[in-house]
Design a protein around this motif. Structure first.
Motif, mmCIF file in Angstrom:
data_model
loop_
_atom_site.group_PDB
_atom_site.id
_atom_site.type_symbol
_atom_site.label_atom_id
_atom_site.label_comp_id
_atom_site.label_asym_id
_atom_site.label_seq_id
_atom_site.Cartn_x
_atom_site.Cartn_y
_atom_site.Cartn_z
ATOM 1 N N ARG A 210 0.858 -1.184 0.000
ATOM 2 C CA ARG A 210 0.000 0.000 0.000
ATOM 3 C C ARG A 210 0.892 1.230 0.000
ATOM 4 O O ARG A 210 1.973 1.223 0.575
ATOM 5 C CB ARG A 210 -0.900 0.032 1.242
ATOM 6 N N LEU A 211 0.413 2.272 -0.658
ATOM 7 C CA LEU A 211 1.133 3.541 -0.694
ATOM 8 C C LEU A 211 0.203 4.652 -0.229
ATOM 9 O O LEU A 211 -0.985 4.646 -0.559
ATOM 10 C CB LEU A 211 1.597 3.869 -2.118
ATOM 11 N N ASP A 212 0.758 5.607 0.526
ATOM 12 C CA ASP A 212 -0.002 6.798 0.883
ATOM 13 C C ASP A 212 -0.030 7.713 -0.334
ATOM 14 O O ASP A 212 0.979 7.886 -1.022
ATOM 15 C CB ASP A 212 0.645 7.525 2.063
ATOM 16 N N LEU A 213 -1.184 8.313 -0.601
ATOM 17 C CA LEU A 213 -1.354 9.175 -1.765
ATOM 18 C C LEU A 213 -1.248 10.641 -1.381
ATOM 19 O O LEU A 213 -1.675 11.038 -0.300
ATOM 20 C CB LEU A 213 -2.723 8.924 -2.410
ATOM 21 N N PRO A 214 -0.685 11.441 -2.270
ATOM 22 C CA PRO A 214 -0.683 12.891 -2.024
ATOM 23 C C PRO A 214 -2.111 13.416 -2.142
ATOM 24 O O PRO A 214 -2.986 12.749 -2.694
ATOM 25 C CB PRO A 214 0.199 13.440 -3.150
ATOM 26 N N ASP A 215 -2.325 14.599 -1.610
ATOM 27 C CA ASP A 215 -3.660 15.191 -1.670
ATOM 28 C C ASP A 215 -3.575 16.504 -2.441
ATOM 29 O O ASP A 215 -2.717 17.329 -2.139
ATOM 30 C CB ASP A 215 -4.162 15.455 -0.243
ATOM 31 N N PRO A 216 -4.351 16.723 -3.452
ATOM 32 C CA PRO A 216 -5.383 15.836 -3.990
ATOM 33 C C PRO A 216 -4.768 14.828 -4.961
ATOM 34 O O PRO A 216 -3.700 15.058 -5.521
ATOM 35 C CB PRO A 216 -6.301 16.785 -4.750
ATOM 36 N N PHE A 217 -5.463 13.705 -5.152
ATOM 37 C CA PHE A 217 -5.017 12.685 -6.100
ATOM 38 C C PHE A 217 -6.222 11.910 -6.604
ATOM 39 O O PHE A 217 -7.093 11.525 -5.828
ATOM 40 C CB PHE A 217 -4.025 11.710 -5.458
ATOM 41 N N ARG B 178 -7.200 7.950 0.581
ATOM 42 C CA ARG B 178 -5.836 8.488 0.471
ATOM 43 C C ARG B 178 -4.783 7.391 0.435
ATOM 44 O O ARG B 178 -3.595 7.641 0.646
ATOM 45 C CB ARG B 178 -5.553 9.418 1.651
ATOM 46 N N THR B 179 -5.221 6.142 0.162
ATOM 47 C CA THR B 179 -4.314 4.999 0.095
ATOM 48 C C THR B 179 -4.431 4.334 -1.270
ATOM 49 O O THR B 179 -5.518 4.240 -1.833
ATOM 50 C CB THR B 179 -4.674 3.973 1.199
ATOM 51 N N LEU C 246 2.769 7.922 -11.299
ATOM 52 C CA LEU C 246 1.576 8.588 -10.798
ATOM 53 C C LEU C 246 1.798 10.063 -10.475
ATOM 54 O O LEU C 246 0.910 10.724 -9.937
ATOM 55 C CB LEU C 246 1.046 7.841 -9.575
ATOM 56 N N GLY C 247 2.957 10.586 -10.808
ATOM 57 C CA GLY C 247 3.204 12.023 -10.668
ATOM 58 C C GLY C 247 3.227 12.517 -9.233
ATOM 59 O O GLY C 247 2.832 13.654 -8.963
ATOM 60 N N PHE C 248 3.718 11.686 -8.316
ATOM 61 C CA PHE C 248 3.756 12.115 -6.919
ATOM 62 C C PHE C 248 4.635 13.340 -6.714
ATOM 63 O O PHE C 248 4.436 14.100 -5.784
ATOM 64 C CB PHE C 248 4.256 10.981 -6.015
ATOM 65 N N ALA D 210 -5.819 15.255 -10.804
ATOM 66 C CA ALA D 210 -5.021 14.731 -11.916
ATOM 67 C C ALA D 210 -3.575 15.174 -11.746
ATOM 68 O O ALA D 210 -3.305 16.309 -11.366
ATOM 69 C CB ALA D 210 -5.573 15.216 -13.248
ATOM 70 N N ARG D 211 -2.670 14.264 -12.032
ATOM 71 C CA ARG D 211 -1.239 14.565 -11.969
ATOM 72 C C ARG D 211 -0.582 14.067 -13.241
ATOM 73 O O ARG D 211 -1.146 13.247 -13.949
ATOM 74 C CB ARG D 211 -0.611 13.912 -10.744
ATOM 75 N N TRP D 212 0.618 14.549 -13.505
ATOM 76 C CA TRP D 212 1.333 14.164 -14.712
ATOM 77 C C TRP D 212 2.560 13.383 -14.317
ATOM 78 O O TRP D 212 3.473 13.905 -13.704
ATOM 79 C CB TRP D 212 1.697 15.404 -15.529
ATOM 80 N N GLY D 213 2.571 12.132 -14.707
ATOM 81 C CA GLY D 213 3.692 11.256 -14.382
ATOM 82 C C GLY D 213 4.424 10.822 -15.637
ATOM 83 O O GLY D 213 4.217 11.368 -16.720
ATOM 84 N N ARG D 214 5.264 9.816 -15.452
ATOM 85 C CA ARG D 214 6.015 9.280 -16.589
ATOM 86 C C ARG D 214 6.215 7.785 -16.395
ATOM 87 O O ARG D 214 6.327 7.298 -15.264
ATOM 88 C CB ARG D 214 7.339 9.995 -16.768
#
Length: 195
Positions: free
Chosen positions: A7-14, A59-60, A81-83, A107-111
């Motif tokens: 499991r990963l903690d997510l940034p806010d907002p995500f 948020r997980t 996921l563009g964290f 929405a985030r911009w990842g690679r």
């Protein structure tokens, strides 16, 4: 087969779907699928093929992975996921961009970190309709690729070595004419440098 869960903690907002599903426009769709609340991403990695299942729970992020490349994919999820993307730092001047941003909170911009997985679909998509490109990519994956590990049916595009070694006559029945086939073979032959 290697299997892992974390499991990963997510940034806010995500928002998982707003972040990852736009990749369907740049990747072979057989390597990115949405099934109910889950998003599956399959890829070739330096460690082998792998698939991850992602499910946002508040948020997980619940993550499961399969295959030799699963650990590599999980390790790079923050990039995908563009964290490291800071939405507050993006202040567009154009009203259309500002409005689009307001309509896509989280929405985030990842690679992906995988050049060839985006480059081959881009080459196949030149000079043809999106539908035609999708048909060609599916046929290429079925004939010369391999199944991705994991619980759902997904096919990976062929390895760079296979793509570089395919003669033109193997591309032609797939709807890929000589110029695009030669370009694919050329970039596949240089895959290590491109990656």
């Amino acid at each position: 087969m290697t299997h892992l869960a974390t499991r990963l903690d997510l940034p806010d907002p995500f928002d998982l779907r707003r972040t990852i599903l736009p990749l369907k426009g740049t990747l072979y769709r057989g390597q990115l699928r949405s099934v109910g609340p889950d998003v599956f991403k399959a890829a070739r990695t330096p460690n082998g093929v792998g698939t991850v299942r992602l499910r946002q729970l508040g948020r997980t992020l619940e993550v499961e992975g399969w295959g030799q490349g699963a650990a590599w994919l999980v390790e790079r999820l923050p990039e995908l996921l563009g964290f490291d993307d800071d939405p507050a730092a993006f202040r567009p001047d154009h009203p259309a961009v500002r409005d689009a941003l307001l309509m896509a909170p989280g929405a985030r911009w990842g690679r992906t970190g995988r050049v060839l997985e985006a480059l081959v679909p881009a080459i196949v998509g030149q000079k043809v309709t999106g539908k035609g490109a999708g048909q060609s990519l599916r046929a290429l994956a079925r004939r010369h690729g391999e199944p991705a590990p994991g619980p759902i049916a997904m096919n990976l595009l062929p390895t760079p070595a296979v793509l570089a070694g395919l003669p033109y006559y193997d591309f032609h029945p797939l709807g890929i004419e000589r110029k695009r086939a030669d370009t694919i073979r050329g970039v596949a032959a240089r895959a290590d440098r491109l990656e």
